[in-house]
Design an enzyme around this catalytic site. Structure first.
Site, PDB file in Angstrom:
ATOM      1  CG  ASN A  10      -1.995  -1.073   1.079  1.00 35.41           C
ATOM      2  OD1 ASN A  10      -2.254  -1.595   0.004  1.00 35.41           O
ATOM      3  ND2 ASN A  10      -2.590  -1.438   2.195  1.00 35.41           N
ATOM      4  CB  CYS A  11       4.391   1.898   0.504  1.00 37.26           C
ATOM      5  SG  CYS A  11       5.685   3.110   0.346  1.00 37.26           S
TER       6      CYS A  11
END
Length: 116
Positions: A10-11
């Site tokens: 999710n970064c």
């Protein structure tokens, strides 16, 4: 063999890395710290090649929320590794391991294009 990309899905920096590889049409293997906790040997290899200061992400929210005694543990490899295993979001993202064994921490488009 393809490059190995270590990090958290999710970064935003990871998403930029995936997009670049996809746009280049290059294969990669993604290892998600949230699904596969980094083991001691892997973290030791990151620290040996990149250095402890590079591997530990001191700019993120997770680091800022740590107690001072835990932050102090991140100053030495021996005490940092267990903290990084427990709180893998504190590992700089992405860490790329290229076919030649070299490594890169963080998003570096020029280097990725050179190595791809």
């Amino acid at each position: 063999m393809s490059v190995k990309i270590y990090g958290i899905k999710n970064c935003n920096t990871m998403k930029k890395t995936f997009t670049l590889y996809d746009n280049l049409g290059k294969e990669y293997e993604f290892i998600d710290y949230k699904k596969q906790q980094p083991d001691t040997k892997l973290l030791e290899s990151f620290i040996e090649v990149l250095g402890l200061d590079t591997v530990v992400n001191r700019k993120g929210t997770t680091f800022r929320k740590l107690e001072d005694d835990t932050k102090a543990k991140l100053e030495r490899k021996e005490t940092a590794i267990p903290v990084l295993q427990e709180k893998s979001s504190m590992i700089k993202r992405p860490i790329l391991v290229f076919d030649d064994g070299s490594m890169q921490a963080g998003f570096d488009e020029e280097l990725i294009r050179e190595k791809a």
